[in-house]
Structure formats: C-alpha cells, structure tokens
Design a protein around this motif. Structure first.
Motif, PDB file in Angstrom:
ATOM      1  N   SER A 444       3.625  22.273  37.349  1.00 17.18           N
ATOM      2  CA  SER A 444       2.347  22.274  38.059  1.00 17.18           C
ATOM      3  C   SER A 444       1.213  22.727  37.148  1.00 17.18           C
ATOM      4  O   SER A 444       1.396  23.570  36.262  1.00 17.18           O
ATOM      5  N   ARG A 452      -7.084  21.458  46.990  1.00 17.49           N
ATOM      6  CA  ARG A 452      -6.668  21.930  48.317  1.00 17.49           C
ATOM      7  C   ARG A 452      -7.536  21.329  49.413  1.00 17.49           C
ATOM      8  O   ARG A 452      -7.048  20.940  50.476  1.00 17.49           O
ATOM      9  N   ARG A 498       1.188  18.025  45.578  1.00 19.05           N
ATOM     10  CA  ARG A 498       2.195  18.805  46.314  1.00 19.05           C
ATOM     11  C   ARG A 498       1.620  20.109  46.845  1.00 19.05           C
ATOM     12  O   ARG A 498       1.017  20.870  46.101  1.00 19.05           O
ATOM     13  N   ASN A 499       1.856  20.354  48.120  1.00 16.28           N
ATOM     14  CA  ASN A 499       1.465  21.635  48.702  1.00 16.28           C
ATOM     15  C   ASN A 499       2.451  22.715  48.291  1.00 16.28           C
ATOM     16  O   ASN A 499       2.091  23.825  47.945  1.00 16.28           O
ATOM     17  N   ASP A 500       3.716  22.343  48.283  1.00 12.96           N
ATOM     18  CA  ASP A 500       4.770  23.321  48.085  1.00 12.96           C
ATOM     19  C   ASP A 500       5.989  22.555  47.607  1.00 12.96           C
ATOM     20  O   ASP A 500       6.222  21.428  48.020  1.00 12.96           O
ATOM     21  N   GLU A 503       8.398  21.920  50.818  1.00 12.05           N
ATOM     22  CA  GLU A 503       7.784  21.198  51.935  1.00 12.05           C
ATOM     23  C   GLU A 503       7.461  19.752  51.549  1.00 12.05           C
ATOM     24  O   GLU A 503       7.670  18.827  52.334  1.00 12.05           O
ATOM     25  N   TYR A 504       6.991  19.568  50.316  1.00 10.52           N
ATOM     26  CA  TYR A 504       6.607  18.230  49.869  1.00 10.52           C
ATOM     27  C   TYR A 504       7.763  17.241  50.014  1.00 10.52           C
ATOM     28  O   TYR A 504       7.579  16.104  50.445  1.00 10.52           O
ATOM     29  N   VAL A 528       6.109  33.019  54.704  1.00  9.85           N
ATOM     30  CA  VAL A 528       6.523  31.652  54.366  1.00  9.85           C
ATOM     31  C   VAL A 528       6.837  30.918  55.674  1.00  9.85           C
ATOM     32  O   VAL A 528       7.144  31.527  56.685  1.00  9.85           O
ATOM     33  N   TRP A 572      15.554  27.426  50.790  1.00 11.40           N
ATOM     34  CA  TRP A 572      14.214  27.765  51.292  1.00 11.40           C
ATOM     35  C   TRP A 572      13.905  27.093  52.625  1.00 11.40           C
ATOM     36  O   TRP A 572      12.756  27.025  53.045  1.00 11.40           O
ATOM     37  N   THR A 741      -0.920  28.629  40.018  1.00 10.53           N
ATOM     38  CA  THR A 741      -1.736  29.756  40.473  1.00 10.53           C
ATOM     39  C   THR A 741      -2.777  30.194  39.441  1.00 10.53           C
ATOM     40  O   THR A 741      -3.541  31.124  39.678  1.00 10.53           O
TER      41      THR A 741
END
Ligand code: GLN
Ligand code: ZN
Length: 765
Positions: A444, A452, A498-500, A503-504, A528, A572, A741
């Motif tokens: 990433s 976002r 991708r958000n996560d 989840e993606y 989470v 997860w 991040t």
C-alpha cells in the motif's frame, strides 16, 4: 418438566461490550485526547454507557460490574492493585492522566512534556482484543486502590441492579505481566495476595455476595509452579467474606481440571461451548455446595445458539444440580458487537441467523426460563429459533455443492510447486533479471484524504463507477511514476482501491456478509468490524486483475500482484460454527488460488499473498499448534502453488516472532518472504539462519510505524547485519509493512534513502 422454584438456577453475565452500540466511547475518548472535551464530559458519557449496558442486562440475577473500562480492563486492574510503572509515578495530574499515560504514552494534557512510553500491548488470549501488559520489577509494590470498582458498584446498585463485581484473578494477572528486570512474576504472589484479600474484604463490607474472579489462564498449559500458585492463591483468598466464582473461558480445562475443581471457591464457571465434554466431570468433581456456572451461549461468535439442542443436554444437568447450576454466555461479550437491532442493510435472511451481545442475553433469558418453567413457557421463542436455524441449515446461500465438491477433491498435489525452490529461483532470475539486493515495497501507498473521499462518495452512490475507476487509475499511475522515479526494482500498484485488506476481498466473494455497526473493540478506542463468513466461499469473478493489469501496462518494471491470503482472511473474520475453520480456510484458499492463476495469465510475474494474521490463529495450547499449522500452511500452499516455476510468489508477515513456527514458515515455500525486522536489529533473522531457511527474505529496514525518515547508513547497517545471517543473493530490501498510514512527504524521502542504501550495498559487493 420444570424445577421447583426453590431450586431455580441463576442467570448471569460475565461482561458486556463497553464501546456502545454506535461506538460512543471511541468518539469521546478521542475527543478527550485531542482536548476537545473535558474530563467531566468523558466521564458522563462513560457513566451513560454503563447505565445503558446494565439496562440491557436487566432481568439477570447478577450483572457484571467493573467490566467497563475507559481503555482496558487489565490496565484497570493494574490501577486497582496500585501497580503503576515507575516512569509515570510522581508525574502530576489526575489518576485519569496517569491512566492514559500508561495506555497511550501521554495524558490528554501532555502537549509537550511528560511523554513516557506507553505500556506494551498484546493479544488477550486467542482473541483480537489487546490488553496493556502489567509491568513488574524488583521495585513492584502493590497497594489497594478500590475506588473505581466501589463507585461502579454503588452506581449499579443505585440503578436497582444486583451487581457482581468482576476481577481479573491474581494468578492470571501475574501470568499476563512481564518483568522489566530479572524478577519472576510468580515471586510477587505473596505480596499481591493480601491486596486481593483486602479488596474482597472491602466488597464483603459492602454486602457483596458473589465476586467473579476471572482466571482464564486455567485453560492454558501451566507449569507445576503456576499450578501451585493457584492452590496458594485460593487458599489465601478463601473465607474472605464474599463467595468467589472462579471463572474460566476460551477453552477446556484439560489437565488443569482437577486443579480448578479443588480450589477453595464457592463456584466455577466453565466454557461449555469449548469444553462441553468436561461438564460432566466438573459436575462430579465439585463439592455439594459449590455452584457450577455453564457458559452455554458462545461469547465469541455472532451466530444464534441452537436453543433446543442446548436444552437437550442442559435439562438433565439442571435436574441434577438445581440451584447449584448457573447459566451465562461462555465468556465476556466484549468480543461481539452490541446489538443487531442497529443493522439496517444486512440481508434479512442472514440477519435472521445472527445474534450480537443483546441477542445473546435474550437467548440466555429464554434458556433460563425454559429450565425454570419448562420449555412450554417459551414455546414461541424456541419455535422461532428452530425456524431460523433450519433456514440456515438448508439455505442454498450457505451450502454450495460445487464448492464442497472442490474442497473434497483437494489433494496434496494442489499445494505443490512444479519444481523445488532452487530450480525456480534460477528460472525466475533469468526471467526477472533483478539486481542483487532488489528493492520493493509491501503493497500500500498513502491512503490520502482524497482517496478516502472518493471511495466514500462511490459507496454512497454520489460518484459513478466509471469516475471512481478513473480516479483510482490516476492514483495508481501516480504511485507507479513515483516508484519509477525512485528507482525501485519491483513495483506495486499501491492499493488505493482497497479500504481494508480483508474487507476488500470479502466484499467480492460469495459467502460473505457485512454489518454496519458490528464493531468490536481491538484496543483502546480502536474497533474492528470483522466481515461475516456465513456460507461456502466462491469467487464469482476476478477481483484484482484489472487493477494489476492496468498498473503493469504503465511500466516495464515488474508489477507485483497483491492479495490477502486465506488464513489472514479467515482469522480476521467472524467465521462459521457449522463447519471446522479448516474447511472455511480451504474454501478461501481455492477462491484466492483462482485469483492467483488469473493474475498469472494476465501477465503478472510476481504475486504477493499477505499472511499477516497467520500467527493469530495459533491455538492457546501448544499441543494443538501442529494441527492448526498443518491446515493453515496447506491452505496457503493451495492458494499460491498452482503457478509456473517462473512466477515468483511472495508472502508478507508483519509480526515479529518466528522462532516457534519457522518450520511451518519454510513449508509455505514462498519464493520470497518479507517480514518486519527494523526494530529488532535483524535479530529476528537468527532463527531463519539457524534453520537454514532456504528461500529469499526481505527483512524490513524501514519502520513504517514512525514518521521518521530512516537514513541511508542506518538501512545499510541493518542490511549488513542481515547479510551476516542470510547470503546476500537471497536478500531483498523493503520496508517493514505497507505505507498506507504514512504521508507521501514521508514516504518519498524514506524510499529514496532505501534505494540509495541498496546501491551502496551493491557497490560494496
Ligand atoms: N499489502 C498490505 C499493505 O501493504 C499488507 C498489510 C499488512 O501486512 N498488514 O498494506
Ligand atoms: Zn505488514
């Protein structure tokens, strides 16, 4: 048949999620830390949440008190025991300032001074909750500070509840802590017990009848010394004036069963979900006046309980034990979301199969009534429950024969590469033509505000799909151009879309559902929202190929395809309780394997399959590790190994302990593994060295958790330390983890230094 009312079993709860149905706690914690609200506002919201939570539990015979925390219940216990690290002692400010200093390294008022390092955080048993590790040293002195607990007790009583204080027990407390010097935590027991005894006495003075004393360490493997500590501790705490409910959860007692049943307590709580086969033995071992509390509703998953089935085995136990039987969830409900009623968008059928904390309490209420008044008293509830379970059992959305057939057909060949590593490495060298010390990143790039915003607008339907695609392609192109300018050898597309990382993929797989408010606390204010794996997993269409293909079209450098591995997706997620985890993992493996092969066909020569959470799935007992690792690693191999020898498979793991699982890591047989090492001076590589780990390794040289720009010399030095352990021909140069991040302004100079470091290393060869 029903029991006499005099023989009524009691209904209680072990703990309730503290974050609030809408994560109210998170928002006030963060506002307080930013100085936007004061202590009074924070405390008022916290009190409001406690009130709501107790309200939600009303009707129970005993309600937990002391389970609420402004950060972490283990840290609360450290404060109750007066065990503050020396570095914060004597600093000014309120107790709350001190509390947050230990939790976060600073209080809300420490804008520039009084910053101390935060307490270490680690996983709470086998959950994804993280607690602040108690610190011990030769200077450790315990002293009782019961105010928080006593005031919560008073608060609950004032609201009309019959309260049961919850304490982390002394042995588990010591076992979870770490000494900062040579001190053996166990040597502190003698000093610790009088403080617990005094606390129990003060509770007795307040007319507390029962105290829940949590000792989950009893479901782990204990050395004889720690087993002895249990005997000592509960002999000292016996006759303290309150009744103790020794509470175990997250597993079976196993070899500690006799020990647990022999301790001088008035009752024992057993996790009947994970230790159902121990119910009978524990029942026989307990004394005639000891209570047996059974955790009959799973506090770790989000599924409805099969109430009729529970009653089938529980009714005879209730007949035998009468009022000596209590019922509860298996563990604190901290590990499940608060209330299903908040969900507006979840598919109605899936919704009908689920239970969050509130619904789990309702289930316990129904079971309790059925035990005390007979099943007829709750006939409607039981019928509805049966109906929901039947629909889940027979739903074609859960059961996909094609997927089951594919899983049944799995054989070892599926997990095998065509040739051994050495041959593959030679072929890959010819094809990829990479320099010594090749440079790459973990996947990433910065998730900027703009990215976002675009994703949110797209999700809300405010941005059309084509426009969203254009926006993401711009981001990809930007990332590619930056990497080319930096001179990196193997590029990534940057994961802007991708958000996560779980989840993606979940969103694109059949068999997954997503809640709106299914938040669970991970640590402090961080929550989470695990996706819900409810059915057989299949991949209707390619998930990442178009993005990777586009990225590759922009450059002549190799572009790494980027996937999350099956074990990490599994670990997860909330997973199914109607089939073994290993089967769900195999299904995920087959789905991601198709993606790997599609990427290969689309001309992607290097594919990274992230397995950040491989370690997180390790069972609590070491004796069960081998079984888990066998199916987990096999699932990875199925995912990864269906490619040609010339296709290079990477994996990435950003946790920092390989010592006890190195064999399994080697068996994954990834051509390249990238790991987090920058903060350990490459010592983590020792085990790879000793094991003669055969494949290539990219030890992280850049700590991505920090905004600091690592200097060239520092990274050269780290790589030289690495080269003392692993031959240079098998080393890669990369950061510890993904850069999502960080800011571009940090990433560019850091990566420039990293690329320069690789040049220095090559020139020195
Ligand atoms: N590819 C992911 C990223 O770069 C890996 C994240 C992780 O390991 N946690 O963000
Ligand atoms: Zn990582």
């Amino acid at each position: 048949m029903s029991l006499q009312s005099a023989d009524k079993s009691r209904l209680h709860n072990l703990g309730f999620p503290r974050i609030g149905a809408r994560r109210e706690l998170k928002f006030v914690q963060e506002a307080f830390w930013k100085g936007e609200i004061g202590e009074a506002d924070l405390l008022a919201t916290a009190a409001g949440l406690r009130q709501q939570n107790w309200q939600r539990q009303s009707g129970l015979d005993l309600i937990p008190v002391g389970d609420f925390s402004l950060y972490d219940q283990v840290l609360d216990m450290s404060f109750t025991l007066g065990n503050l690290p020396a570095r914060v002692q004597g600093l000014d400010g309120s107790e709350l300032d001190q509390f947050f200093r230990v939790a976060r390294g600073r209080s809300a008022n420490d804008s520039d001074c009084h910053c101390v390092h935060a307490g270490e955080m680690t996983k709470w048993f086998d959950t994804n909750y993280h607690y602040i590790v108690p610190e011990f040293s030769a200077e450790t002195r315990f002293s009782l500070n019961p105010n928080r607990l006593l005031s919560h007790l008073e608060e609950a009583r004032a609201q009309g509840h019959s309260a049961k204080p919850v304490l982390l027990g002394p042995v588990t407390y010591l076992l979870l802590g770490k000494a900062k010097d040579e001190t053996q935590p166990l040597s502190l027991l003698a000093q610790l017990l009088p403080v617990y005894a005094e606390l129990l006495k003060q509770l007795a003075d307040k007319d507390v009848e029962w105290v829940q004393i949590d000792e989950p360490a009893l479901v782990t493997e204990l050395s004889p010394e720690w087993q002895a500590a249990y005997r000592t501790a509960y002999a000292v705490l016996a006759n303290s004036g309150v009744k103790l409910l020794l509470t175990t959860y997250f597993g079976q007692l196993g070899e500690n069963l006799d020990l647990a049943c022999s301790l001088q307590v008035e009752g024992v709580h057993l996790d009947a979900i994970n230790a159902g086969h121990e119910v009978e033995t524990v029942k026989r071992r307990l004394g005639a006046d000891q209570v047996l509390s059974l955790g009959v509703v799973n506090g770790r998953n989000i599924w409805k309980t099969d109430l009729n089935k529970v009653l089938d085995w529980l009714e005879p136990v209730a007949r035998d034990l009468g009022e000596r039987l209590w019922i509860a969830p298996s563990c604190s409900l901290l590990h499940v979301p608060v209330d299903l009623d908040s969900e507006q968008t979840l598919d109605a059928e899936v919704l009908s199969w689920l239970a969050f904390a509130q619904q789990k309490l309702d289930e316990i209420r129904v079971l309790h009534r059925a035990l005390n008044e007979g099943r007829d008293a709750v006939a409607a509830e039981l019928a509805e429950n049966r109906c929901a379970l039947n629909s889940r059992r027979s739903s074609p959305r859960v059961h996909n024969p094609a997927v089951q057939k594919a899983v049944a057909a799995i054989d070892v060949a599926l997990g095998e590469r065509q040739s051994p590593y050495l041959r593959r490495a030679a072929l890959q060298r010819d094809k990829l033509n990479l320099p010594l010390y090749p440079t790459t990143t973990i996947g990433s790039f910065p998730q900027t505000q703009d990215i976002r915003k675009a994703r949110l607008a797209f999700k809300r339907g405010e941005l059309a799909a084509v426009e969203y695609e254009t926006r993401m392609k711009q981001e990809i192109e930007f990332a590619v151009r930056q990497q080319e300018a930096l001179g990196l050898d193997v590029l990534v597309h940057g994961e802007a879309e991708r958000n996560d990382m779980v989840e993606y993929f979940g969103e694109q797989l059949d068999g997954y559902a997503f809640s709106q408010f299914g938040w669970v606390q991970s640590y402090g204010s961080r929550c989470v929202k695990p996706p819900i794996l409810f059915g057989d997993i299949s991949r209707p269409r390619a998930m990442t190929v178009a993005w990777s293909q586009y990225a590759q079209s922009l450059t002549d450098k190799p572009m790494k395809g980027m996937l999350t591995g099956p074990v990490t997706i599994l670990n997860w997620s909330f997973v199914r309780d109607d089939q073994p985890r290993s089967i769900s993992c195999q299904q995920l493996a087959l789905a991601i394997r198709e993606e790997v092969q599609d990427l290969e066909r689309a001309g992607i020569d290097i594919i990274q399959i992230d397995e950040a959470a491989l370690r997180e799935g390790l069972p609590l007992r070491r004796s069960q590790w081998a079984e888990y690792l066998a199916w987990a690693v096999e699932s990875f191999r199925i995912t990864a190994n269906g490619v040609a020898d010339t296709t290079q498979i990477h994996t990435h793991m950003c946790y920092s302990e390989f010592n006890d699982i190195i064999e399994a890591i080697a068996h994954m047989d990834a051509d390249v593994i990238t790991i987090e090492t920058s903060r350990s001076d490459m010592e983590l590589l020792d085990v790879f060295d000793e094991f003669h780990y055969p494949n290539e390794i990219g030890p992280g040289v850049y700590d991505i958790h920090s905004p600091n720009i690592p200097p060239v010399e520092q990274m050269v030095k780290l790589m030289r330390l690495a080269a003392q352990r692993i031959p240079a021909e098998r080393l890669w140069v990369n950061p510890d983890c993904g850069l999502k991040t960080r800011q571009w302004s940090e990433v560019i100079p850091a990566l420039q230094n990293m690329v320069d470091a690789a040049k220095v290393l090559r020139e020195a060869e």
